[in-house]
Write a protein that holds these residues in place. Structure first.
Motif, PDB file in Angstrom:
ATOM      1  N   GLU A   1       0.841  -1.212   0.000  1.00 49.03           N
ATOM      2  CA  GLU A   1       0.000   0.000   0.000  1.00 49.03           C
ATOM      3  C   GLU A   1       0.871   1.254   0.000  1.00 49.03           C
ATOM      4  O   GLU A   1       0.627   2.201  -0.766  1.00 49.03           O
TER       5      GLU A   1
ATOM      6  N   ARG B   1       1.045   3.974  -2.994  1.00 49.99           N
ATOM      7  CA  ARG B   1       0.528   5.316  -2.680  1.00 49.99           C
ATOM      8  C   ARG B   1       1.456   6.403  -3.196  1.00 49.99           C
ATOM      9  O   ARG B   1       1.018   7.523  -3.464  1.00 49.99           O
TER      10      ARG B   1
ATOM     11  N   VAL C   1      -6.475   4.454  -2.386  1.00 49.08           N
ATOM     12  CA  VAL C   1      -5.995   3.077  -2.231  1.00 49.08           C
ATOM     13  C   VAL C   1      -6.898   2.376  -1.220  1.00 49.08           C
ATOM     14  O   VAL C   1      -7.127   2.892  -0.121  1.00 49.08           O
TER      15      VAL C   1
ATOM     16  N   ASN D   1      -7.333   4.016   2.259  1.00 50.58           N
ATOM     17  CA  ASN D   1      -6.263   5.013   2.355  1.00 50.58           C
ATOM     18  C   ASN D   1      -5.454   4.834   3.638  1.00 50.58           C
ATOM     19  O   ASN D   1      -5.243   5.766   4.419  1.00 50.58           O
TER      20      ASN D   1
END
Length: 1001
Positions: free
Chosen positions: A65, A69, A77, A788
């Motif tokens: 992640e 990002r 995300v 996120n």
């Protein structure tokens, strides 16, 4: 005298040639269900064995992640993590180069991959319509094994289809991957002092084919091979020697049973309730889905299958595409015939009517050529745009023909009459065309689809304007050369003209009645707006739907099969159901695989009596009563596909966040229970996706050391015993076959058998697993979701029989009650509702831009501010009628309807320009009030004709006749309702309002 005649013939021939070119272009256009849209979403699938979800998040999901990002252009995300696997959804901004963005994403994951646990694998998929099959078949047989069936599918059918132009690939889904299974007896192994790894090493050593060097001799170079491949034969594996000594040879068959088997699968596929292999066909971007599906069907049906094999087509996008095309064809033909009847009624001339009827197909054919130049395809949006544009195309043709008929005399030729009409025709066409410019500026899913619709309709109208300018006068002169000219402005003395005169005179004397009527219309519009439900995409009856199902987390495959068999029985009871396919442990959209989750695609009969929505409701209600422990989620094909492409499959999504993540599960359960009591809310899912139970083996390093083992050695021994290890690949003519070594029948083991699992130490002694490890049962391991980088649980639901706006208002009120959400917990609304709000906000901006563009056009044409404001004001009154029309038709206010609201402003302005242009011409020779009255009379017949023709042409779309035609229904309803008000308003209200408001100085 021959030159004008020659010019007319040249224009007609040129139009015919362009139409022929357009016809060939239409035949070569790619055909698909959706426009060729590059969705800005990439999905990353991660696999790292069977480690717990919490550990998976820390070691795999979070690092990936954080890596993605940082990729340029990433907007959002979101991840879902379960045991050993995760799926990360990465959203970029619309309009980006998704090929380049996908490569950047892949590179970012590649950089972080060395830091992830050993053996971690990943796959990066761009989410666009080609990620989903365009056609799918099921293979079944009562005589052949799954291995034999797969061999036919993989080695004969896949190559058979591979040469179809535009086909990307064909996948075979289901059981039947051949494998040789070596199931060792632990007692025999212990008696001979052997382990599973010894068997694996012996089989691998016996199967050798490799180059060992080169020799040069007598001017030749020889490659030296060690050539001893084992055949794909159970006996060959059984006779592999494990030990050779004074007492004889010890073979594999002495300590293990060897049999032909299949690769272990934790997923199953079936069709119509019986095991099946699924053959999925995918198209390339830009491929012709209709041609691919047709050729695949032809080749498969002509293939000579062995006796006992059944081939069933359970999914085919081309069916919906063909039905949509037929619906458009029927709508165009019916609308054209009705428009011809209007022309015949008003103009009383078969030749003039024939002129209009000939012009429309020529215009549509030339439009196809433009679509080819713009790189478009034939899909639900372009087909719907063409059908919707016919009503506007016929308008241009009719007004030009009416003007020619009205003005043509012995002294005025059709060409001269057409020249007089250039300015009003161009201005009115520009009024409609100009609204498509802001529509093309929309973003998101709405923009992706509306751009295609706008381009299609704008192309039609542009060709229509050109044809009305040159082709219509040429054809009219050819057709009318021997016909008597019609009297000018015949509406002035007819029955319609007399009715118009009485109403005009009455309202001119009592204008307060006009104002009262306008205010009443506005009030009725506001009332209807509050009653009209809202949605996102239009509802289309697709004769099929997707049913996602979830049994209790951790349920075994056999038990889930038993429960889902009850749902299959419910489906068989529905007379409309033709067939259905099922996946267990996977899904059509590439979901995270779980033994308790899968999906079904249900295909209805072509002549089903109940609508697809009604069948879905009946199935949902029966499941709730008969199989209450299974959670289901039903959606039609396009809704489900768009949801998968945008990562928001449900209309309602309540995303819960908390400062203490451990508080989220209890809060999610509470919110889900509350949602179940909201009217119209169905298919509620609490978002608590559990991976099921687990047996946690905790190896004691000290106790393992006493046995001469390490934690890793014990772990590998358990893994080899339960899952087995593919120790070698046996070569074959078509494909290799793996050899898997494991303990005997691990699928039949009980929980109590695991502690007794025998493990062989390096020194040869055997001990049970319980001597070095503690085994603890763990239930309810959760699937972890992050938004996120924040822990999140999403409670989702669908809406049935109610509008989205009212439903969401109730949900907001419910969640806003004191104490409903715990302290430190907050929520946001996602799902299709969020997409709808983004789309509506964009469409409001488009609407305002369209108003500004129309105002600028009116100032350019007339140079009078008050006149422009009055015209726009009259056009805006149509919105009230549009909301009334939606309410009466029972149609939701969605993105297609919102586009229609923008278009009726252009159509209303177009009508006004016809009238005001005539008024401006007459004002030069008479008083303004008299000029307004006479302009209204002169434009009475063309405005009534065009309005009536457009209404009748759009009626088949408004009635949603035919499968797939409902996509443009809201747009048609809005335009028809707007025209019903605009026609009298422009003929009576506009001139009176101009006289009252725009003539004051």
């Amino acid at each position: 005298m021959s030159q004008p005649s020659d010019r007319r013939i040249v224009i007609v021939l040129l139009a015919c040639m362009l139409a022929i070119v357009g016809g060939f272009a239409a035949a070569g256009l790619p055909i698909g269900l959706f426009p060729q849209v590059s969705f800005p979403r990439v999905v990353v699938d991660l696999d790292a064995g069977d480690r717990p979800a919490a550990q998976m998040v820390q070691l795999v999901t979070r690092p990936v992640e954080e890596a993605v990002r940082g990729v340029n252009g990433v907007n959002h995300v979101r991840s879902d993590t379960t045991r050993g696997s995760a799926q990360i959804s990465v959203d970029f901004g619309w309009g980006r180069d998704m090929t380049a963005s996908t490569l950047l994403l892949d590179a970012a994951i590649g950089r972080v991959l060395p830091t992830l646990p050993a053996g971690t694998r990943y796959d990066v998929r761009r989410m666009d319509p080609t990620e989903f099959p365009i056609a799918a078949y099921a293979l079944q047989s009562d005589r052949m094994s799954s291995v034999e069936l797969r061999d036919i599918a993989q080695n004969q059918l896949v190559p058979l289809l591979a040469s179809i132009p535009g086909l990307a690939h064909t996948t075979v889904q289901g059981d039947g991957v051949a494998e040789i299974e070596v199931d060792a007896d632990p007692r025999r192994l212990a008696a001979y002092g052997l382990s599973l790894s010894d068997i694996g090493a012996a089989i691998s050593a016996a199967n050798q084919l490799q180059a060992v060097g080169r020799i040069q001799d007598r001017n030749s170079l020889y490659l030296v091979l060690s050539d001893h491949p084992l055949p794909q034969d159970v006996d060959a594996i059984s006779h592999v020697v494990l030990k050779a000594g004074s007492k004889g040879w010890l073979h594999v068959s002495d300590v293990a049973s060897v049999r032909a088997g299949t690769v272990p699968q934790w997923m199953q596929t079936s069709e119509d309730g019986r095991p099946a292999l699924l053959l999925n066909i995918y198209q390339q971007p830009g491929g012709n889905a209709l041609d691919i599906a047709t050729q695949a069907r032809t080749r498969l049906e002509s293939f000579q299958f062995p006796a006992g094999i059944r081939l069933t087509r359970w999914y085919d996008q081309s069916d919906l595409i063909i039905q949509s095309a037929h619906s458009v064809r029927d709508a165009v033909v019916i609308g054209l015939l009705l428009a011809a009847a209007v022309l015949m009624w008003f103009l009383r001339s078969a030749r003039i009517t024939l002129t209009a009827v000939l012009c429309v197909p020529l215009i549509l054919a030339i439009t196809m050529g433009l679509l080819m130049l713009f790189g478009q395809s034939l899909n639900v949006m372009t087909l719907g745009g063409i059908a919707a544009a016919v009503g506007l195309v016929i308008d241009d043709v009719i007004v030009m023909l009416e003007h020619i008929v009205s003005r043509t005399t012995a002294r005025v030729a059709p060409q001269q009459a057409a020249k007089e009409f250039i300015k009003p025709l161009t201005g009115s066409s520009a009024a409609t065309l100009i609204v498509f410019l802001p529509l093309g500026m929309l973003g998101g899913v709405t923009g992706a689809f509306s751009k295609v619709l706008s381009l299609t309709m704008a192309s039609c109208l542009l060709v229509s304007w050109a044809a009305s300018m040159w082709l219509v006068p040429a054809l009219a002169q050819i057709m009318q050369s021997r016909a008597a000219p019609a009297p000018a402005h015949s509406g002035e003395t007819g029955r319609m003209g007399r009715l118009h005169g009485r109403i005009y005179n009455a309202l001119e004397k009592t204008q307060w009645l006009l104002w009262l009527g306008l205010l009443g219309m506005v009030g009725a519009g506001f009332w209807a707006y509050g009653k009209v439900g809202t949605g996102f995409m239009p509802h289309v009856d697709e004769s099929g739907f997707v049913l996602d199902y979830y049994s209790d987390p951790g349920t075994s495959l056999p038990e889930t099969n038993r429960q889902i068999a009850q749902i299959e029985a419910i489906l068989r009871r529905q007379p409309e159901v033709q067939t259905f396919s099922r996946r267990l442990g996977t899904g059509m959209g590439g979901d995270l695989g779980q033994s308790y989750h899968g999906d079904m695609f249900v295909r209805l009969k072509a002549d089903h009596v109940r609508s697809t929505d009604e069948v879905m409701s009946a199935v949902r209600a029966s499941i709730a009563v008969e199989v209450p422990h299974v959670q289901v989620d039903l959606a039609q094909q396009m809704e489900d596909l768009i949801g998968d492409l945008t990562a928001v499959p449900q209309p309602i999504e309540v995303k819960l966040y908390a400062s203490v993540p451990d508080a989220l599960p209890a809060q999610a359960l509470r919110v889900a229970e509350a949602l179940r009591h909201v009217p119209g809310v169905v298919d509620v899912a609490d978002g608590l996706k559990l991976a099921g139970s687990a047996l946690d083996i905790q190896v004691d390093p000290d106790r393992a050391a006493i046995e001469g083992e390490t934690v890793a050695m014990v772990t590998d021994a358990v893994s080899m015993a339960l899952s087995g290890t593919v120790v070698t690949q046996l070569p074959g003519a078509l494909h290799g076959v793996g050899v898997r070594v494991r303990m005997a029948d691990p699928e039949q083991w009980k929980v109590t058998d695991l502690p007794r699992l025998p493990i062989r130490a390096p020194d040869g002694h055997v001990f049970p697993l319980s001597r070095v490890a503690t085994i603890r049962a763990v239930s309810g391991q959760p699937q972890l979701s992050r938004d996120n980088l924040q822990p999140m649980i999403a409670v989702t639901a669908r809406i049935e029989g109610r509008g989205m706006r009212a439903t969401i208002a109730d949900i907001r009120g419910l969640l806003g009650r004191p104490g409903e959400l715990a302290a430190g917990t907050h929520y946001t609304l996602g799902g299709l509702y969020q997409q709808q709000q983004t789309a509506f906000a964009g469409l409001v901006k488009v609407f305002l831009l369209a108003l500004a563009a129309e105002f600028a056009l009116l100032l350019l044409l007339y140079g009078r501010i008050r006149l422009a404001l009055v015209i726009l004001g009259c056009a805006l009154f149509s919105i009230s009628a549009a909301f009334l029309g939606l309410w009466l038709a029972g149609v939701e206010l969605n993105i297609t309807a919102m586009m229609g609201l923008t278009m009726i402003i252009g159509i209303g302005t177009e009508m006004a320009i016809f009238l005001v242009s005539e008024y401006m011409r007459l004002e030069q020779s008479m008083p303004s009030q008299e000029a307004l009255r006479l302009a209204s009379i002169h434009r009475l017949r063309p405005i009534v004709m065009t309005s009536l023709a457009a209404i009748l042409t759009l009626t088949p779309l408004a009635l949603s006749l035919g499968q797939g035609s409902g996509f443009q229904q809201p747009l048609a309803v809005v335009i028809i309702a707007g025209l019903l008000l605009q026609c009298p308003l422009m003929l009576i209200g506009l001139p009176l309002l101009i006289g009252r408001l725009a003539l004051r100085h």
